[in-house]
Write an enzyme that holds these catalytic residues in place. Structure first.
Site, PDB file in Angstrom:
ATOM      1  N   CYS A 171      -3.675   0.851   0.143  1.00 26.79           N
ATOM      2  CA  CYS A 171      -3.622  -0.353   1.099  1.00 26.79           C
ATOM      3  C   CYS A 171      -4.920  -1.811   0.570  1.00 26.79           C
ATOM      4  O   CYS A 171      -4.327  -2.402   0.625  1.00 26.79           O
ATOM      5  CB  CYS A 171      -5.144   0.779   2.281  1.00 26.79           C
ATOM      6  SG  CYS A 171      -4.090   1.595   3.255  1.00 26.79           S
ATOM      7  N   HIS A 180      -7.209  -5.851   6.259  1.00 23.47           N
ATOM      8  CA  HIS A 180      -6.418  -4.462   6.657  1.00 23.47           C
ATOM      9  C   HIS A 180      -6.097  -3.791   7.780  1.00 23.47           C
ATOM     10  O   HIS A 180      -7.517  -3.576   8.530  1.00 23.47           O
ATOM     11  CB  HIS A 180      -6.522  -3.546   5.281  1.00 23.47           C
ATOM     12  CG  HIS A 180      -5.993  -2.386   5.763  1.00 23.47           C
ATOM     13  ND1 HIS A 180      -4.313  -1.908   5.835  1.00 23.47           N
ATOM     14  CD2 HIS A 180      -6.304  -1.401   5.468  1.00 23.47           C
ATOM     15  CE1 HIS A 180      -4.219  -0.910   5.947  1.00 23.47           C
ATOM     16  NE2 HIS A 180      -5.443  -0.314   5.652  1.00 23.47           N
ATOM     17  N   ASN A 189      -1.629   1.650  11.347  1.00 16.14           N
ATOM     18  CA  ASN A 189      -1.460   1.760   9.803  1.00 16.14           C
ATOM     19  C   ASN A 189      -0.986   1.718   8.950  1.00 16.14           C
ATOM     20  O   ASN A 189      -0.180   2.801   8.363  1.00 16.14           O
ATOM     21  CB  ASN A 189      -2.884   2.469   9.103  1.00 16.14           C
ATOM     22  CG  ASN A 189      -3.268   2.244   7.749  1.00 16.14           C
ATOM     23  OD1 ASN A 189      -3.025   2.325   6.761  1.00 16.14           O
ATOM     24  ND2 ASN A 189      -4.674   3.098   7.506  1.00 16.14           N
TER      25      ASN A 189
END
Ligand code: ACO
Length: 322
Positions: A113, A249, A279
């Site tokens: 990520c 993020h 996500n």
């Protein structure tokens, strides 16, 4: 010369899957998912035509159009991903071929990520060294293919998608950046799935999917990201209140809200798209950047902080001027 973003683009798969739909195929419900994560729906690839490559190429084409550069003007293509379609060639080389960006040196970066941040920092370093002048940076994931769909505590969290930026070596743009890694914490977020074809090695090759210790990841994120952003701003000698937006993020809205509280900043400075994207790992920051750019929320000269955290463990942040 530093990296200045001159174009953005993104691509989400056609199919949007709501929490209510998930509750028809597993033991979950919209209330549980929304209250713990802020996620309402996510986009998931749903045909063989939608791949990591197709999402990446669509996002890249949009970013190139926005930048006004042609594929053949790009010196460097970096793709941040942990879900490339192939082990080799790299996603970046496949994108290069699809775009006809024949001059571009192309390779992938695996920092989960944090991948987009690591790729942006790498491009900035190349620009500072005077090696390249233009770059295409893509964050892309199709995590739906490596998720354990029988584990309701992780599979509801993730979405597929791609975001891209075009960067140019300029006097403005990137002001400061930092990144970090801690391999000793790597076991809290893993995907060990690799088939071993070596006849000399005996393996108990059970399929393995994405594994996450959610509570440990939560603790890591809410501790590390504020520290990282504070160090970044100190390094730049910049006051937190002067930053227009903090683009974090997009893992979980509770994590974003907790980071805003720790930094004593209003939540309005933290745009979020986790409600409709879930996500998307390496893709989340460039997708969000493209969304707020296209919504006209960015003005020339605005200060923006980008910050990511993820498997590895890895984390990173960048302060840039729009
Ligand atoms: N639907 C309904 N119930 C569920 C679900 C679900 N999808 N998943 C778990 N539950 C149940 C559990 O079985 C448990 O039930 P029990 O109490 O009867 O045993 C209960 O909900 C609580 O489970 P916990 O795992 O303790 O839930 P928690 O409150 O910790 O929330 C979550 C889980 C949302 C994953 C949280 O830990 C979190 O936000 N972690 C951050 C992780 C993250 O965002 N990672 C992103 C990926 S990593 C990255 O991007 C870097």
């Amino acid at each position: 010369m530093r990296a200045k973003i001159i174009g953005t683009g993104s691509c989400l798969p056609d199919r949007s899957v709501t929490n209510d739909y998930l509750s028809t195929i597993m033991d979950t419900n919209d209330q549980w998912i929304q209250s713990r994560t802020g996620i309402r729906e996510r986009h998931l690839v749903s045909s063989q035509q939608e791949t990591t490559l197709s999402l990446a190429v669509n996002a890249a084409k949009a970013a190139l159009t926005d930048s006004g550069l042609l594929p053949e003007q790009i010196d460097l293509i970096l793709v941040a991903t942990v879900s490339s379609d192939y082990i080799t060639p790299s996603a970046a080389c496949m994108v290069q071929k699809e775009l006809g960006a024949h001059r571009a040196v192309s390779f992938d970066i695996n920092a989960a990520c944090s991948g987009f941040l690591f790729a942006l920092n790498t491009v900035d370093a190349y620009f500072q060294a005077g090696i390249y002048q233009t770059a295409l940076i893509i964050g892309v994931e199709t995590l739906s293919k490596i998720i354990d769909w029988s584990d309701r505590s992780t599979c509801v969290l993730f979405g597929d998608g791609a975001g891209a930026v075009v960067a140019k070596a300029s006097e403005g743009g990137m002001i400061a950046s930092l990144q970090g890694s801690d391999g000793t914490g790597g076991d809290i977020l893993t995907c060990k799935n690799r088939t071993n074809n070596n006849p000399f090695v005996s393996t108990d090759a059970n399929p393995d999917y994405l594994y996450m210790n959610g509570q440990e990841v939560f603790k890591f994120a809410v501790k590390k990201v504020p520290e990282c952003i504070q160090s970044l701003l100190e390094q730049a000698g910049e006051d937190a209140s002067h930053v227009t937006y903090y683009l974090l993020h997009q893992a979980n809205y509770r994590i974003i809200a907790s980071i805003a509280r720790k930094l004593k900043l209003p939540i309005e400075k933290f745009p979020s798209n986790v409600d409709h994207c879930g996500n998307t790992s390496a893709a989340s920051i460039p997708i969000l950047l493209d969304e707020i750019h296209k919504e006209g929320k960015l003005s020339e000269g605005d200060l923006i902080v980008l910050s990511g955290f993820g498997a590895g463990l890895t984390w990173g942040a960048a302060l840039l001027q729009w």
